[in-house]
Design an enzyme around this catalytic site. Sequence first.
Site, PDB file in Angstrom:
ATOM      1  N   SER A   1     -25.891 -15.225 -19.906  1.00 38.99           N
ATOM      2  CA  SER A   1     -24.953 -14.107 -19.947  1.00 38.99           C
ATOM      3  C   SER A   1     -24.060 -14.128 -18.715  1.00 38.99           C
ATOM      4  CB  SER A   1     -25.705 -12.780 -20.016  1.00 38.99           C
ATOM      5  OG  SER A   1     -24.797 -11.707 -19.914  1.00 38.99           O
TER       6      SER A   1
ATOM      7  N   HIS B   1     -22.893 -16.331 -23.460  1.00 36.22           N
ATOM      8  CA  HIS B   1     -22.990 -14.951 -23.932  1.00 36.22           C
ATOM      9  C   HIS B   1     -22.030 -14.072 -23.130  1.00 36.22           C
ATOM     10  CE1 HIS B   1     -25.107 -11.611 -25.943  1.00 36.22           C
ATOM     11  NE2 HIS B   1     -24.937 -10.963 -24.806  1.00 36.22           N
TER      12      HIS B   1
ATOM     13  N   ASP C   1     -20.634 -10.208 -22.649  1.00 33.42           N
ATOM     14  CA  ASP C   1     -20.861  -8.786 -22.905  1.00 33.42           C
ATOM     15  C   ASP C   1     -19.568  -8.007 -22.691  1.00 33.42           C
ATOM     16  OD1 ASP C   1     -23.709  -8.607 -23.488  1.00 33.42           O
ATOM     17  OD2 ASP C   1     -24.008  -9.283 -21.430  1.00 33.42           O
TER      18      ASP C   1
ATOM     19  N   MET D   1     -17.900  -4.420 -22.653  1.00 37.30           N
ATOM     20  CA  MET D   1     -18.304  -3.013 -22.506  1.00 37.30           C
ATOM     21  C   MET D   1     -17.069  -2.140 -22.297  1.00 37.30           C
ATOM     22  SD  MET D   1     -21.479  -3.519 -19.877  1.00 37.30           S
ATOM     23  CE  MET D   1     -22.711  -4.793 -20.128  1.00 37.30           C
TER      24      MET D   1
ATOM     25  N   HIS E   1     -20.726 -10.153 -27.537  1.00 34.69           N
ATOM     26  CA  HIS E   1     -21.517  -8.954 -27.843  1.00 34.69           C
ATOM     27  C   HIS E   1     -20.658  -7.734 -27.538  1.00 34.69           C
ATOM     28  CE1 HIS E   1     -25.394  -6.483 -26.748  1.00 34.69           C
ATOM     29  NE2 HIS E   1     -24.714  -5.962 -27.753  1.00 34.69           N
TER      30      HIS E   1
ATOM     31  N   MET F   1     -20.262  -4.166 -27.023  1.00 36.09           N
ATOM     32  CA  MET F   1     -20.921  -2.887 -26.728  1.00 36.09           C
ATOM     33  C   MET F   1     -19.830  -1.831 -26.619  1.00 36.09           C
ATOM     34  SD  MET F   1     -23.738  -3.941 -23.867  1.00 36.09           S
ATOM     35  CE  MET F   1     -24.408  -5.598 -23.806  1.00 36.09           C
TER      36      MET F   1
ATOM     37  N   MET G   1     -32.023  -5.604 -28.522  1.00 30.94           N
ATOM     38  CA  MET G   1     -31.864  -5.248 -27.111  1.00 30.94           C
ATOM     39  C   MET G   1     -33.237  -4.943 -26.513  1.00 30.94           C
ATOM     40  SD  MET G   1     -28.706  -5.661 -26.515  1.00 30.94           S
ATOM     41  CE  MET G   1     -28.827  -5.092 -24.800  1.00 30.94           C
TER      42      MET G   1
ATOM     43  N   GLY H   1     -25.785  -1.918 -21.079  1.00 29.91           N
ATOM     44  CA  GLY H   1     -24.807  -1.365 -20.158  1.00 29.91           C
ATOM     45  C   GLY H   1     -24.823  -1.976 -18.774  1.00 29.91           C
ATOM     46  N   PHE H   2     -25.986  -2.465 -18.345  1.00 31.20           N
ATOM     47  CA  PHE H   2     -26.092  -3.036 -17.009  1.00 31.20           C
ATOM     48  C   PHE H   2     -27.026  -4.241 -17.028  1.00 31.20           C
ATOM     49  CE2 PHE H   2     -25.095   1.423 -16.343  1.00 31.20           C
ATOM     50  CZ  PHE H   2     -24.057   1.358 -15.422  1.00 31.20           C
ATOM     51  N   GLY H   3     -26.718  -5.233 -16.190  1.00 32.43           N
ATOM     52  CA  GLY H   3     -27.596  -6.374 -16.047  1.00 32.43           C
ATOM     53  C   GLY H   3     -28.727  -6.073 -15.078  1.00 32.43           C
ATOM     54  N   GLY H   4     -29.703  -6.979 -15.036  1.00 35.16           N
ATOM     55  CA  GLY H   4     -30.775  -6.886 -14.058  1.00 35.16           C
ATOM     56  C   GLY H   4     -31.848  -5.866 -14.354  1.00 35.16           C
TER      57      GLY H   4
ATOM     58  N   ASP I   1     -32.000  -9.872 -26.023  1.00 29.99           N
ATOM     59  CA  ASP I   1     -31.048  -9.719 -24.926  1.00 29.99           C
ATOM     60  C   ASP I   1     -31.503  -8.620 -23.975  1.00 29.99           C
ATOM     61  OD1 ASP I   1     -28.867  -9.379 -23.265  1.00 29.99           O
ATOM     62  OD2 ASP I   1     -27.450  -8.877 -24.846  1.00 29.99           O
ATOM     63  N   GLY I   2     -31.804  -9.009 -22.725  1.00 25.95           N
ATOM     64  CA  GLY I   2     -32.124  -8.019 -21.706  1.00 25.95           C
ATOM     65  C   GLY I   2     -33.438  -8.283 -20.997  1.00 25.95           C
ATOM     66  N   GLY I   3     -33.368  -8.563 -19.707  1.00 29.93           N
ATOM     67  CA  GLY I   3     -34.586  -8.742 -18.921  1.00 29.93           C
ATOM     68  C   GLY I   3     -35.370  -9.999 -19.242  1.00 29.93           C
TER      69      GLY I   3
ATOM     70  N   GLY J   1     -29.512 -13.607 -18.122  1.00 33.28           N
ATOM     71  CA  GLY J   1     -28.431 -13.380 -17.173  1.00 33.28           C
ATOM     72  C   GLY J   1     -28.870 -13.599 -15.745  1.00 33.28           C
ATOM     73  N   SER J   2     -29.441 -12.569 -15.152  1.00 36.07           N
ATOM     74  CA  SER J   2     -29.847 -12.645 -13.750  1.00 36.07           C
ATOM     75  C   SER J   2     -30.842 -13.768 -13.503  1.00 36.07           C
ATOM     76  CB  SER J   2     -30.461 -11.310 -13.306  1.00 36.07           C
ATOM     77  OG  SER J   2     -29.525 -10.260 -13.427  1.00 36.07           O
TER      78      SER J   2
END
Length: 223
Positions: A11, A36, A38, A40, A69, A71, A140, A145-148, A178-180, A200-201
């Site tokens: 991401s 990927h 995002d 927003m 994606h 959002m 999700m 809305g936010f990474g990390g 997607d996420g974490g 991502g992170s």
Amino acid sequence: MINKNHLLAPSLLASDFAQLANEVDMLNNSEADWLHLDVMDGRFVPNISFGMMIVDCISKLTDKPLDVHLMIVEPEKYIEEFARAGASVISVHAEACPHLHRTIQQIKDAGAQAGVALNPHTPISAIEDVIEDIDLVVIMSVNPGFGGQKFIYRTIPKVRALANMIEERNSKAMIEVDGGIGLQNAGAVLEAGARVLVAGSSVFKSENPVKTIQRFKEIGVHQ
């Protein structure tokens, strides 16, 4: 059983935007499968990222598929523009689409693969009536809305239930999570039935992103 042909979609939200061309070049020279992106709008999610101009710029820097994606509210207003900008896959949120079937057809008519994303609290029953029409389901595993953010482990049984639905309905949809996502939980997510991992992170903040991507791709290969 882990699908050994799983895909990794780093991401770019977690990348260094001041070095965006270099970050894309790094991904081009890695085992990453998709990029990927995002999008927003500050309305559907409490953050603003980028729009079709950035997608268009990135599409000129890579031959890898762009996994876009959305959002955003009212995504149907922008689908054709994102497709023209180079999106290979366009995912919209079920929560943002009162006429979801129509929006899915709009994505396909624009020449992209159609995905539907579900927030952590949204049950998979929300897409039961369109599961045979879509190419991708984005589960999700954080609140968008936010990474990390930290991975929500209740996502894993949700992925497993979705995989069962897809099999029962003979759908060709792939599951993306997607996420974490990190190396510590990717195996369990793939074991549950995911095919695409968004990271991502865990990629961009690692000491060696190319090596980290390689390690993601190796999950399950030697098991």
